[in-house]
Write a protein that holds these residues in place. Structure first.
Motif, PDB file in Angstrom:
ATOM      1  N   VAL A   4       0.831  -1.199   0.000  1.00  0.00           N
ATOM      2  CA  VAL A   4       0.000   0.000   0.000  1.00  0.00           C
ATOM      3  C   VAL A   4       0.867   1.251   0.000  1.00  0.00           C
ATOM      4  N   ARG A   5       1.875   1.281   0.847  1.00  0.00           N
ATOM      5  CA  ARG A   5       2.677   2.492   1.021  1.00  0.00           C
ATOM      6  C   ARG A   5       3.729   2.680  -0.062  1.00  0.00           C
ATOM      7  N   ALA A   6       4.384   1.606  -0.471  1.00  0.00           N
ATOM      8  CA  ALA A   6       5.516   1.752  -1.380  1.00  0.00           C
ATOM      9  C   ALA A   6       5.399   0.933  -2.658  1.00  0.00           C
ATOM     10  N   GLY A   7       4.309   0.217  -2.819  1.00  0.00           N
ATOM     11  CA  GLY A   7       4.165  -0.603  -4.007  1.00  0.00           C
ATOM     12  C   GLY A   7       5.028  -1.850  -3.977  1.00  0.00           C
ATOM     13  N   GLY A   8       5.574  -2.175  -2.807  1.00  0.00           N
ATOM     14  CA  GLY A   8       6.418  -3.356  -2.696  1.00  0.00           C
ATOM     15  C   GLY A   8       5.612  -4.625  -2.510  1.00  0.00           C
ATOM     16  N   VAL A   9       6.206  -5.746  -2.853  1.00  0.00           N
ATOM     17  CA  VAL A   9       5.562  -7.051  -2.716  1.00  0.00           C
ATOM     18  C   VAL A   9       6.506  -7.985  -1.965  1.00  0.00           C
ATOM     19  N   LEU A  10       5.981  -8.648  -0.940  1.00  0.00           N
ATOM     20  CA  LEU A  10       6.774  -9.622  -0.200  1.00  0.00           C
ATOM     21  C   LEU A  10       6.675 -10.988  -0.873  1.00  0.00           C
TER      22      LEU A  10
END
Length: 316
Positions: A4-10
């Motif tokens: 949500v905040r940075a467009g990152g995916v775990l």
């Protein structure tokens, strides 16, 4: 939240599919970590995902064990070869205690003290820490980011103003951290209490013949195998990895515990590769811990008595 905040995916790095994997102890093996990371990076690349960093929790959450220094270095070498950032979440760094039944126990070694100079450039190594876990002070929120990467520090500084720690909280922590006598006494007492509470929980699990990861010696939790309570078995035999467990069953058992007045965290919340594992925390007052395991035992006995079906359960 990261998406949500940075467009990152775990992206989880699974171990079960790695050749030679034998069990949870392999999660701390240098070669197994290298193989798992290489396989995950290759798959991500084929899927069109750009990987930027490797994130580890040391001590491990939820297995409650410290990574050996050589394993930390092997992970760092992988990051160095692939120009990836290494982020180490070390929020349970001081919560290490004695478990006389654990084998191959290694002390906690931060990435800052693991000798990574020949493994990875220092500007790619970052450590996260917070006071809430080791100091039993979740209400006095204070987080720490250690990094020599000036670009990262500048980026974090530009947004940290939106979550600024109140000055009174900073002053409280400064006084505590500068009091060497208090720190020494607190850490010693905290480790004694953790060991005592772990022993209480371990005795309960042994008494009820419940499998769990036994090489635990850090953190405030135990990784417990409750798969046998998810099936209509005729006898309480421990389940094997071949038993098929679905997410609905996991949720139903979790809700049954809630109705019994006890919270037992679902394994899916920690990226488990085998549904049916749960995380039990023992970081509460001794009286509350005893009440909690009493309620848990009553609920599990109720499941056994009603034919091992996940139905209703009331707290005593």
């Amino acid at each position: 939240m990261s998406a949500v905040r940075a467009g990152g995916v775990l992206i989880p790095a699974p171990f079960k599919s790695v050749e030679g994997y034998r069990g949870l102890d392999d999660v701390f093996d240098p070669d197994m970590n290298r193989k798992a990371l290489e396989k995950t990076l290759l798959q991500a690349t084929q899927d069109g995902v750009t990987v930027r960093a490797v994130l580890i929790s040391n001590p491990h959450n939820p297995l409650g064990r410290c990574y050996p220094a050589e394993t930390v270095r092997e992970i760092a070498r992988f990051c160095g070869r692939n120009n990836l950032h290494l982020i180490s979440d070390e929020i349970f760094a001081l919560s290490v205690y004695q478990n006389e039944q654990a084998t191959n126990v290694t002390p906690f070694v931060s990435v800052l003290g693991a000798g990574l100079d020949e493994c990875i450039d220092s500007h790619l190594v970052h450590v996260m820490y917070g006071m809430g876990k080791d100091f039993c002070a979740t209400g006095l929120r204070l987080g720490v980011l250690h990094s020599t990467n000036e670009g990262l520090i500048a980026a974090v500084s530009s947004i940290s103003v939106f979550g600024w720690v109140p000055y009174v909280v900073q002053d409280v922590w400064a006084d505590m951290l500068e009091d060497e006598q208090f720190l020494g006494d607190f850490k010693l007492e905290n480790r004694k209490v953790l060991a005592k509470h772990f022993t209480i929980l371990r005795s309960f699990l042994d008494e009820h013949n419940i499998p769990y990861y036994s090489n635990v010696h850090a953190g405030v939790f135990v990784w417990v195998d409750l798969r046998r309570y998810l099936h209509a078995n005729s006898a309480p035999e421990p389940a094997t990895s071949a038993v098929d467990v679905n997410h609905d069953q996991e949720v139903k058992l979790f809700k049954r515990f809630l109705r019994a007045g006890v919270v037992v965290s679902q394994g899916s919340g920690f990226g488990t590769e085998e549904l049916g594992w749960y995380r039990i925390s023992f970081a509460v007052e001794e009286q509350a811990l005893n009440v909690g395991i009493q309620r848990l035992g009553t609920c599990l006995k109720s499941i056994e008595n009603d034919g091992w079906r996940i139905e209703s359960c009331r707290s005593p």
